[in-house]
Design an enzyme around this catalytic site. Structure first.
Site, PDB file in Angstrom:
ATOM      1  N   ASP A  37      39.559 -21.275  -5.292  1.00 35.12           N
ATOM      2  CA  ASP A  37      40.152 -21.643  -6.590  1.00 35.12           C
ATOM      3  C   ASP A  37      39.711 -20.621  -7.622  1.00 35.12           C
ATOM      4  O   ASP A  37      38.671 -19.983  -7.469  1.00 35.12           O
ATOM      5  CB  ASP A  37      39.695 -23.041  -7.018  1.00 35.12           C
ATOM      6  CG  ASP A  37      40.658 -23.698  -7.996  1.00 35.12           C
ATOM      7  OD1 ASP A  37      41.410 -24.606  -7.577  1.00 35.12           O
ATOM      8  OD2 ASP A  37      40.692 -23.301  -9.187  1.00 35.12           O
ATOM      9  N   ASP A  63      41.548 -15.305  -7.388  1.00 41.36           N
ATOM     10  CA  ASP A  63      42.806 -15.369  -8.129  1.00 41.36           C
ATOM     11  C   ASP A  63      43.894 -15.125  -7.081  1.00 41.36           C
ATOM     12  O   ASP A  63      44.051 -14.005  -6.585  1.00 41.36           O
ATOM     13  CB  ASP A  63      42.811 -14.286  -9.213  1.00 41.36           C
ATOM     14  CG  ASP A  63      44.134 -14.223  -9.964  1.00 41.36           C
ATOM     15  OD1 ASP A  63      45.100 -14.881  -9.537  1.00 41.36           O
ATOM     16  OD2 ASP A  63      44.195 -13.489 -10.974  1.00 41.36           O
ATOM     17  N   VAL A  64      44.619 -16.184  -6.736  1.00 43.73           N
ATOM     18  CA  VAL A  64      45.580 -16.076  -5.628  1.00 43.73           C
ATOM     19  C   VAL A  64      46.715 -15.094  -5.901  1.00 43.73           C
ATOM     20  O   VAL A  64      47.405 -14.682  -4.967  1.00 43.73           O
ATOM     21  CB  VAL A  64      46.186 -17.452  -5.255  1.00 43.73           C
ATOM     22  CG1 VAL A  64      45.164 -18.383  -4.655  1.00 43.73           C
ATOM     23  CG2 VAL A  64      46.894 -18.095  -6.451  1.00 43.73           C
ATOM     24  N   ASN A  90      48.411 -23.500  -1.632  1.00 46.12           N
ATOM     25  CA  ASN A  90      48.682 -24.639  -2.514  1.00 46.12           C
ATOM     26  C   ASN A  90      48.534 -24.350  -4.014  1.00 46.12           C
ATOM     27  O   ASN A  90      49.182 -25.002  -4.821  1.00 46.12           O
ATOM     28  CB  ASN A  90      47.737 -25.786  -2.113  1.00 46.12           C
ATOM     29  CG  ASN A  90      47.731 -26.891  -3.121  1.00 46.12           C
ATOM     30  OD1 ASN A  90      48.660 -27.702  -3.176  1.00 46.12           O
ATOM     31  ND2 ASN A  90      46.709 -26.932  -3.977  1.00 46.12           N
ATOM     32  N   TYR A 156      59.040 -21.574 -13.214  1.00 48.47           N
ATOM     33  CA  TYR A 156      58.509 -22.498 -12.198  1.00 48.47           C
ATOM     34  C   TYR A 156      59.574 -22.751 -11.123  1.00 48.47           C
ATOM     35  O   TYR A 156      59.301 -22.660  -9.925  1.00 48.47           O
ATOM     36  CB  TYR A 156      58.074 -23.803 -12.866  1.00 48.47           C
ATOM     37  CG  TYR A 156      57.310 -24.745 -11.959  1.00 48.47           C
ATOM     38  CD1 TYR A 156      55.969 -24.512 -11.672  1.00 48.47           C
ATOM     39  CD2 TYR A 156      57.922 -25.860 -11.388  1.00 48.47           C
ATOM     40  CE1 TYR A 156      55.252 -25.372 -10.834  1.00 48.47           C
ATOM     41  CE2 TYR A 156      57.217 -26.727 -10.561  1.00 48.47           C
ATOM     42  CZ  TYR A 156      55.880 -26.477 -10.289  1.00 48.47           C
ATOM     43  OH  TYR A 156      55.183 -27.329  -9.459  1.00 48.47           O
ATOM     44  N   LYS A 160      59.342 -21.754  -7.151  1.00 51.74           N
ATOM     45  CA  LYS A 160      59.326 -22.775  -6.097  1.00 51.74           C
ATOM     46  C   LYS A 160      60.543 -22.662  -5.177  1.00 51.74           C
ATOM     47  O   LYS A 160      60.445 -22.912  -3.976  1.00 51.74           O
ATOM     48  CB  LYS A 160      59.216 -24.176  -6.711  1.00 51.74           C
ATOM     49  CG  LYS A 160      57.902 -24.401  -7.468  1.00 51.74           C
ATOM     50  CD  LYS A 160      56.668 -24.228  -6.569  1.00 51.74           C
ATOM     51  CE  LYS A 160      55.365 -24.578  -7.263  1.00 51.74           C
ATOM     52  NZ  LYS A 160      54.192 -24.472  -6.391  1.00 51.74           N
ATOM     53  N   VAL A 191      53.288 -35.838  -9.697  1.00 48.73           N
ATOM     54  CA  VAL A 191      52.017 -36.346  -9.179  1.00 48.73           C
ATOM     55  C   VAL A 191      50.966 -36.171 -10.280  1.00 48.73           C
ATOM     56  O   VAL A 191      50.836 -35.065 -10.815  1.00 48.73           O
ATOM     57  CB  VAL A 191      51.568 -35.543  -7.928  1.00 48.73           C
ATOM     58  CG1 VAL A 191      50.286 -36.132  -7.343  1.00 48.73           C
ATOM     59  CG2 VAL A 191      52.668 -35.507  -6.876  1.00 48.73           C
ATOM     60  N   THR A 193      48.097 -34.979 -11.819  1.00 46.85           N
ATOM     61  CA  THR A 193      47.066 -33.969 -11.529  1.00 46.85           C
ATOM     62  C   THR A 193      46.839 -33.178 -12.818  1.00 46.85           C
ATOM     63  O   THR A 193      47.338 -33.573 -13.871  1.00 46.85           O
ATOM     64  CB  THR A 193      47.535 -32.984 -10.436  1.00 46.85           C
ATOM     65  OG1 THR A 193      48.642 -32.249 -10.973  1.00 46.85           O
ATOM     66  CG2 THR A 193      47.938 -33.678  -9.146  1.00 46.85           C
TER      67      THR A 193
END
Ligand SMILES: NC(=O)c1ccc[n+]([C@@H]2O[C@H](COP(=O)([O-])OP(=O)(O)OC[C@H]3O[C@@H](n4cnc5c(N)ncnc54)[C@H](O)[C@@H]3O)[C@@H](O)[C@H]2O)c1
Length: 279
Positions: A37, A63-64, A90, A156, A160, A191, A193
């Site tokens: 993360d 950092d993905v 994820n 976004y 996706k 969800v 989060t």
């Protein structure tokens, strides 16, 4: 994959929300954990709640969106545990504003974290997973935003949709190969989060977001409310993912009510109708 015990899971975005729930479930299954993360301290605190023996867990501040970070993560995961059986790409961020108010940096941030991260994950992990005799499974977290085009979320949605088609493409290739590595795409609706507070993790190189108009702020407010009121929680997402991995199922769409909207989009396309506006 049916038996998870003593296998290795790599999970990005594991400090919070769906990633943490995936880590919790993987720990309960007796897996070795490689958790990553951008929020390193929060990851440490979260990992302490998992009750996993120190020799079975490895934590990484990454950092993905950076290729070199995922390359190093993969090297360390294979060095430490010898194999990676479950890869959960994820980590993700959300941004809500009308399309013409997305700056270039907004696009680069959201596509970097949500889409390039998955590309990096596949490039650095999959070739070695394919070489493993025992195979494995890749789970890419997309969203119903990868199947629909909700207003106020252009970057976004694009990211996706990218993750969905990347995953579908990969599925076809692995099927042709009769590979022992499977792939699933997780497409949740709302969800509860930390996703509506994604700005907390915006890297300095992307600057601060520009001023948002009233319309953008209204979309933002609505998105925040929708996330908080989500009826299924992060643990429900983790259960759905593990069930899909066991069943070798590709599409993981836990909120079944969204089917109507997906059907409507498909009908619009097939009947050459203009897109029916979503809420
Ligand atoms: N919550 C929802 O309603 C929802 C719906 C559909 C899809 N998703 C997807 O689920 C995934 C997980 O999000 P969540 O809802 O658990 O949100 P969250 O904010 O609780 O968790 C996301 C995690 O990703 C981490 N992260 C952000 N940028 C990063 C980076 N550059 N490098 C590494 N880690 C980074 C964050 O620190 C955080 O721990 C995301 O891909 C998101 O798009 C969420």
């Amino acid at each position: 994959m049916r038996d998870f015990r003593d296998k290795t899971a790599v999970i990005t975005g594991a400090a919070s929300g769906i990633g943490l729930a995936l880590a919790r479930r993987a720990a309960a299954e007796g897996m070795h954990l490689v958790l990553a993360d951008i929020e390193g301290e929060k990851l440490k605190t979260a990992a302490a709640t998992l009750n996993v023996a120190a020799q079975s867990i490895s934590l990484h501040t990454v950092d993905v969106s950076r290729d070199e970070d995922i390359a190093a993560l993969a090297d360390e995961a294979f060095r430490r545990f010898g194999a990676v059986h479950l890869l959960c790409n994820n980590a993700g961020v959300g941004l809500t504003r009308v399309t013409w108010e997305h700056s270039l940096a907004d696009w680069q941030w959201v596509l970097g974290v949500n889409l390039w991260s998955v590309i990096h994950g596949i490039n650095h992990f999959l070739p070695r997973m394919l070489e493993q005799a025992e195979g494995g499974h890749v789970v890419n977290t997309a969203s119903v935003a990868g199947l629909l085009s909700t207003p106020g979320m252009a970057a976004y949605n694009v990211s996706k949709h990218g993750v969905v088609t990347l995953s579908e493409t990969l599925y076809g290739e692995l099927a042709h190969l009769k590979a022992k590595v499977g792939v699933s795409v997780l497409c949740p609706a709302w969800v509860p989060t930390g996703i509506h507070e994604s700005g907390r993790n915006r890297q300095e190189r992307f600057g601060v977001p520009g001023a948002a108009s009233e319309l953008s702020r209204a979309y933002e407010e609505r998105m925040g409310q929708a996330v908080k009121s989500g009826r299924l929680n992060a643990d429900d997402m983790a259960s759905a993912v593990f069930e899909a991995v066991v069943e070798q199922r590709f599409y993981v769409i836990p909120h079944r009510k969204i089917n109507q909207a997906i059907q409507l989009r498909m009908d619009d396309i097939l009947q050459l109708r203009n897109p029916t506006p979503l809420g």
